[in-house]
Scaffold this motif. Structure first.
Motif, PDB file in Angstrom:
ATOM      1  N   LEU A 408       0.836  -1.200   0.000  1.00 35.84           N
ATOM      2  CA  LEU A 408       0.000   0.000   0.000  1.00 35.84           C
ATOM      3  C   LEU A 408       0.871   1.250   0.000  1.00 35.84           C
ATOM      4  O   LEU A 408       1.725   1.440   0.875  1.00 35.84           O
ATOM      5  N   HIS A 409       0.649   2.100  -0.983  1.00 39.03           N
ATOM      6  CA  HIS A 409       1.372   3.363  -1.075  1.00 39.03           C
ATOM      7  C   HIS A 409       0.964   4.263   0.096  1.00 39.03           C
ATOM      8  O   HIS A 409      -0.223   4.309   0.467  1.00 39.03           O
ATOM      9  N   PRO A 410       1.912   4.964   0.720  1.00 42.81           N
ATOM     10  CA  PRO A 410       1.559   5.821   1.872  1.00 42.81           C
ATOM     11  C   PRO A 410       0.466   6.830   1.572  1.00 42.81           C
ATOM     12  O   PRO A 410      -0.376   7.116   2.437  1.00 42.81           O
ATOM     13  N   HIS A 411       0.460   7.376   0.371  1.00 36.94           N
ATOM     14  CA  HIS A 411      -0.579   8.352   0.028  1.00 36.94           C
ATOM     15  C   HIS A 411      -1.960   7.702   0.002  1.00 36.94           C
ATOM     16  O   HIS A 411      -2.945   8.288   0.474  1.00 36.94           O
ATOM     17  N   VAL A 412      -2.035   6.487  -0.519  1.00 39.27           N
ATOM     18  CA  VAL A 412      -3.319   5.772  -0.534  1.00 39.27           C
ATOM     19  C   VAL A 412      -3.737   5.419   0.886  1.00 39.27           C
ATOM     20  O   VAL A 412      -4.922   5.487   1.238  1.00 39.27           O
ATOM     21  N   LYS A 413      -2.775   5.048   1.729  1.00 34.91           N
ATOM     22  CA  LYS A 413      -3.081   4.752   3.137  1.00 34.91           C
ATOM     23  C   LYS A 413      -3.690   5.977   3.816  1.00 34.91           C
ATOM     24  O   LYS A 413      -4.674   5.880   4.572  1.00 34.91           O
ATOM     25  N   ASP A 414      -3.149   7.153   3.552  1.00 32.08           N
ATOM     26  CA  ASP A 414      -3.701   8.379   4.142  1.00 32.08           C
ATOM     27  C   ASP A 414      -5.113   8.657   3.632  1.00 32.08           C
ATOM     28  O   ASP A 414      -5.983   9.096   4.400  1.00 32.08           O
ATOM     29  N   LEU A 415      -5.348   8.416   2.349  1.00 32.04           N
ATOM     30  CA  LEU A 415      -6.687   8.638   1.795  1.00 32.04           C
ATOM     31  C   LEU A 415      -7.711   7.703   2.439  1.00 32.04           C
ATOM     32  O   LEU A 415      -8.829   8.113   2.766  1.00 32.04           O
ATOM     33  N   ILE A 416      -7.331   6.433   2.633  1.00 34.56           N
ATOM     34  CA  ILE A 416      -8.257   5.475   3.250  1.00 34.56           C
ATOM     35  C   ILE A 416      -8.529   5.847   4.697  1.00 34.56           C
ATOM     36  O   ILE A 416      -9.676   5.788   5.168  1.00 34.56           O
TER      37      ILE A 416
END
Length: 621
Positions: A408-416
């Motif tokens: 999981l890309h960190p940016h996607v983790k933040d969005l989720i």
């Protein structure tokens, strides 16, 4: 039409108790006097609530406003089941009456609907319809059971449609009910809502089983029995597609071949006629003619149907399968479409600027994980898993009946995390992507991608292109096919090899690097008879690796996936055979092979060549 079981009419004592409270609730003396006159007029005209509820609708609608107001308030307060036709056709303000009777329930509903993302105007319309449904059921909004809600809602909908001459007023009815279903589901008072308003209409080309059973009962029975068996082993989505095809084919037979009343009567003539009729139907978005994949899918469903009912020894089965494999059009197999690096950069820049958080989440997850659209729609709120120091996204069981973990890309983790932080915790569904409490349809994903592509100045972009783009970018930057297969969830490398065909950047870079050296030789002045020899380093390390892989790992009927550092007992299978024979003239070649095995640390291979060399020393002839 659906009916509601009528409850016992409230007694006189219950009505008398309500009268006193009703009159005293007037805000001013004038208001209390008006209410008192309404009670008197009601008793004079109807006597009690039973007389009012069974009076003709026209008589109830002709009374004075204060009389109608008292009757409606009394029906709500006493839990009287009111005639659905009167609820739909009267001008009574049922939403206001129910709000006054149950202020706490009204406040809770407003708060919960707002948590799901509905605006105040939408919530007001939903409350009005919920009040009417509760009055029809004879209970309060909070006391509705899922069964009561479903029955009363169906009755309310049917009476409203009948009032408008069979036409559904979309804005005033379908939209509030569509949202109300989602709110009531999360409150635990309704079944799971559908993604679309399927209850609004039925496509003309797809008749229901009721009409099929009436026209061809034997054929309908055979098809329904087949679908029941399919439902035991296939996914509901696959069974739904089979159901559509069989209903469509049965409808064609009813219209064009009414004499065909059983599956055993279907022959080649009927299949060819259906195929011609099907090909002439309008296609996607009104385009003339169905697409080849759709036509092939329908014919494949019919072929499976007839093949299986023959294999399963159904009484109603033809002597042979009337649908041939050649009835399915031969499909083109073009290379997957992907975005090049410049297009992908523009697309991702546009994705970061999307105003809707749901659109941003959809696009970023698809682009950075390579997930399929169906896998995205099936993600749950616990899909993010921490393994060690990194975060992974667990995909649901999808197209190939497998699940997997994706870095999981960190940016996607933040969005989720941000999406979950703004999610109402009391919702009943554990799906990650909900839009106002309802699972989003696949078209919602398409719209998010289309919106991003338009903002980036690109043409039509489909969600699956993002999957192809990620795979192409990965292979162009040196990622192995095995790793790409694991990332994308492929069963075998044959599914992944297609990306090796479109990994054009790596091939192009090596091609132009080598051709520059070749062109420099062409420019040199040399006699035509002199052979041109390139130095060994002209190939470049990448091309030498390609050559080594092609010469050593490519087999006659496939590929060898053994890592180069591992030994293989079959690498010298011929030299180990008792039928193998060599002579002294091959000694230099065997010696070179022995040296190569020693340099690579392949002891087993070196021992074989040592034995061959010793045999030549002992018997040089």
């Amino acid at each position: 039409m659906s009916t509601i079981t009528r409850a016992t009419t409230p007694g006189v004592e219950q009505l008398d108790a309500f009268v006193a409270d009703y009159i005293l609730a007037g805000a001013t003396e004038a208001a209390r006097k008006c209410r008192r006159l309404g009670v008197i007029g009601f008793r004079r005209a109807f006597g009690d609530l039973d007389g009012w509820n069974h009076a003709p609708g026209a008589a109830r609608r002709q009374v004075r406003t204060e009389v109608a107001s008292f009757a409606a308030h009394a029906a709500v307060a006493t839990g009287l089941q009111v005639d659905p036709a009167f609820v739909v056709t009267s001008c009574c303000r049922w939403g206001s009456y129910v709000r006054q009777a149950y202020p706490a329930q009204h406040a809770l509903f407003m708060s919960q609907a707002a948590d799901l993302g509905f605006c105040t105007k939408e919530i007001g319309r939903m409350w009005t319809h919920l009040s009417r449904i509760a009055v029809i059921a004879g209970t309060s909004p909070a006391a509705l059971t899922p069964e009561q809600y479903t029955a009363a809602r169906t009755t309310f909908f049917e009476h409203t449609v009948a009032r408008h001459g069979g036409n559904v007023p979309h804005r005033s009815l379908s939209t509030p009910l569509f949202g109300l279903d989602a709110v009531m589901f999360h409150r635990g008072q309704a079944p799971a809502p559908d993604k679309r308003r399927r209850w609004l209409h039925t496509r003309a080309a797809q008749i229901d089983w009721k009409h099929i059973s009436a026209g061809t009962p034997v054929l309908a029975s055979t098809m329904r029995r087949y679908l029941d068996q399919c439902a035991l082993s296939l996914r509901p989505s696959s069974v739904a597609l089979f159901d559509t095809t069989l209903r469509q084919f049965a409808g064609y037979l009813l219209t064009h071949h009414p004499g065909v009343t059983a599956a055993a009567h279907v022959d080649r003539e009927h299949i060819e006629g259906y195929k011609t009729w099907l090909a002439q139907r309008p296609g996607y978005r009104g385009k003339p003619g169905l697409s080849k994949p759709t036509l092939g899918m329908r014919m494949g469903h019919l072929r499976s149907f007839f093949t299986r009912i023959i294999e399963w020894d159904y009484d109603d089965a033809p002597a042979r399968v009337p649908v041939y494999a050649t009835d399915r059009p031969r499909l083109d197999r073009p290379l997957p479409k992907f975005l090049d690096d410049a297009q992908a950069a523009a697309f991702m820049n546009a994705a970061r600027d999307l105003p809707d958080p749901l659109d941003r989440l959809i696009v970023q997850v698809l682009a950075r994980t390579g997930m399929r659209r169906g896998e995205l729609l099936g993600l749950t709120i616990d899909a993010v898993v921490q393994i060690g120091t990194g975060y992974w996204l667990r995909t649901p069981v999808g197209k190939l009946h497998t699940d997997r973990y994706i870095p999981l890309h960190p940016h996607v983790k933040d969005l989720i995390d941000d999406w979950l932080a703004h999610r109402a915790s009391w919702q009943s569904s554990d799906l990650l992507l909900l839009d106002r409490g309802r699972p989003i349809p696949a078209t919602r994903v398409d719209k998010a991608v289309h919106k991003t592509a338009a903002a980036a100045g690109l043409g039509h972009v489909h969600p699956h292109q993002l999957r192809h783009t990620l795979a192409t970018q990965a292979i162009n930057r040196g990622m192995s096919l095995e790793a790409i297969a694991a990332l994308l969830g492929h069963h075998d490398l044959s599914m992944t090899m297609v990306y090796a065909r479109i990994g054009d950047r790596t091939v192009a870079d090596q091609y132009f690097k080598v051709t520059q050296k070749i062109e420099s030789l062409y420019a040199a002045t040399q006699p035509a008879s002199t052979p041109v020899t390139l130095p060994a380093e002209a190939a470049g390390p990448a091309m030498r690796a390609v050559h080594a892989e092609a010469s050593k790992r490519l087999l006659g009927n496939g590929y060898c996936a053994r890592p180069i550092e591992l030994d293989c007992r079959y690498e010298t299978i011929c030299e180990s055979c008792t039928m193998f024979f060599t002579t002294i003239e091959h000694r230099p070649t065997i010696q070179a092979q022995r040296d190569d095995a020693t340099a690579k640390g392949q002891t087993r291979r070196a021992e074989v060549y040592d034995a061959l060399l010793q045999r030549l020393e002992d018997t040089p002839a």
